[in-house]
Design an enzyme around this catalytic site. Structure first.
Site, PDB file in Angstrom:
ATOM      1  N   SER A  27      -4.532  -0.027   5.918  1.00  0.00           N
ATOM      2  CA  SER A  27      -5.746   0.440   6.844  1.00  0.00           C
ATOM      3  C   SER A  27      -6.128   2.442   6.452  1.00  0.00           C
ATOM      4  O   SER A  27      -6.350   2.835   7.597  1.00  0.00           O
ATOM      5  CB  SER A  27      -5.064   0.854   8.813  1.00  0.00           C
TER       6      SER A  27
ATOM      7  N   LYS B  88      -9.011   3.063   7.558  1.00  0.00           N
ATOM      8  CA  LYS B  88      -9.835   3.613   9.308  1.00  0.00           C
ATOM      9  C   LYS B  88     -10.444   4.832   9.001  1.00  0.00           C
ATOM     10  O   LYS B  88     -10.697   5.566   9.617  1.00  0.00           O
ATOM     11  CB  LYS B  88      -9.014   3.221   9.897  1.00  0.00           C
TER      12      LYS B  88
ATOM     13  N   SER C  50      -3.446   2.285  15.198  1.00  0.00           N
ATOM     14  CA  SER C  50      -4.245   1.548  14.028  1.00  0.00           C
ATOM     15  C   SER C  50      -4.586   0.403  14.391  1.00  0.00           C
ATOM     16  O   SER C  50      -5.089  -1.136  14.233  1.00  0.00           O
ATOM     17  CB  SER C  50      -2.935   1.129  12.912  1.00  0.00           C
TER      18      SER C  50
ATOM     19  N   LYS D 210      -2.604   8.867   8.034  1.00  0.00           N
ATOM     20  CA  LYS D 210      -2.555   7.384   8.530  1.00  0.00           C
ATOM     21  C   LYS D 210      -1.807   6.414   7.754  1.00  0.00           C
ATOM     22  O   LYS D 210      -1.779   6.714   6.327  1.00  0.00           O
ATOM     23  CB  LYS D 210      -4.068   7.367   8.335  1.00  0.00           C
TER      24      LYS D 210
END
Length: 267
Positions: A43, A46, A104, A214
């Site tokens: 992720s 993202k 997420s 993140k």
């Protein structure tokens, strides 16, 4: 890669790939290990999804606060971490950004992909992610989807993720979202208002000088984390990949930050 920190610290780092980069006021790699190795990034993908979304909002003169997005059934039919969106939910584009980054949400990533594909006539959103990666100088990166679930053709590196976070964090809207620990939002579900509270998966927020980042986790990528730090007028990016555990990625990152802070404070 120049590793000046090696002479002043010896913390145990479980991450198989990491990089610490000073990005402001000058750009300098402080230390790294196998940072250019191609790896699944989960992720961390993202970060590009949000960065590109914000760029496209500017390009198409889209106002995230007032633009409403209708979530499709297809967008919600995805495994992994979710923002628990349901088919036909309606929420602002800005709240969809928070749904993407804090919990997420793979469902939010799909919804953003569909929304922006409706505005892109000559290319797709994922193709645009790769075009943007090349323009940033991320030459060990290829995106195959907007969420980061394992895909045989998707890869990047700690070095490229550091480049991405450095560039993306120049946008105040990006930084506002990734620095938020908790967000309460209201969406429309079957013509009724529903309040939703989102929690950030980055447990380092609010700790010392961490101002954003993140997480990323899949079976192939392992435990990953990209973070942004600020202290004494300096800004750092730290990326760790393929850590031993959820706890280790936060511990590894904080150990690297403490070493970098000590090194820079002694200069």
């Amino acid at each position: 890669v120049d590793n000046p920190l090696r002479s002043i610290y010896t913390p145990f780092i479980s991450a198989k790939h990491y990089i610490v980069t000073l990005i402001d006021p000058i750009h300098r790699v402080l230390c790294s290990s196998r940072a250019s190795k191609r790896r699944p990034i989960a992720s961390l993908t993202k970060m590009m999804t949000l960065h590109l979304s914000l760029k496209l909002c500017e390009r198409f003169d889209i106002e995230p606060e007032t633009t409403q997005v209708l979530v499709s059934r297809r967008a919600t039919l995805i495994p992994g971490t979710k923002a628990n969106l349901e088919p036909f939910d309606k929420l602002s584009l800005k709240d969809l950004f928070y749904s993407l980054m804090l919990p997420s949400g793979n469902d939010a990533a799909n919804a953003l992909n569909e929304f922006f594909n409706s505005h892109l006539s000559e290319t797709s959103f994922v193709d645009s992610m790769n075009e943007e990666a090349r323009s940033i100088g991320m030459f060990t990166t290829f995106f195959a989807n907007p969420h980061g679930l394992d895909h045989p053709e998707a890869f990047s590196s700690a070095c490229d993720m550091a480049k991405l976070l450095a560039v993306a964090s120049r946008r105040s809207r990006f930084l506002e979202i990734v620095s938020t620990q908790q967000k309460e939002l209201t969406l429309q579900r079957f013509k009724r208002s529903k309040s939703v509270v989102l929690q950030n998966t980055n447990h380092l927020l609010g700790k010392d000088e961490c101002i954003g980042g993140k997480t990323g986790t899949t079976p192939n990528a392992g435990f990953c984390l990209a973070t942004l730090w600020e202290f004494n007028g300096l800004r750092l990016v730290i990326v760790v990949m393929q850590c031993e555990s959820n706890e280790a990625r936060f511990g590894d990152t904080f150990a690297l930050f403490q070493a970098a802070r000590g090194f820079l404070s002694s200069r």
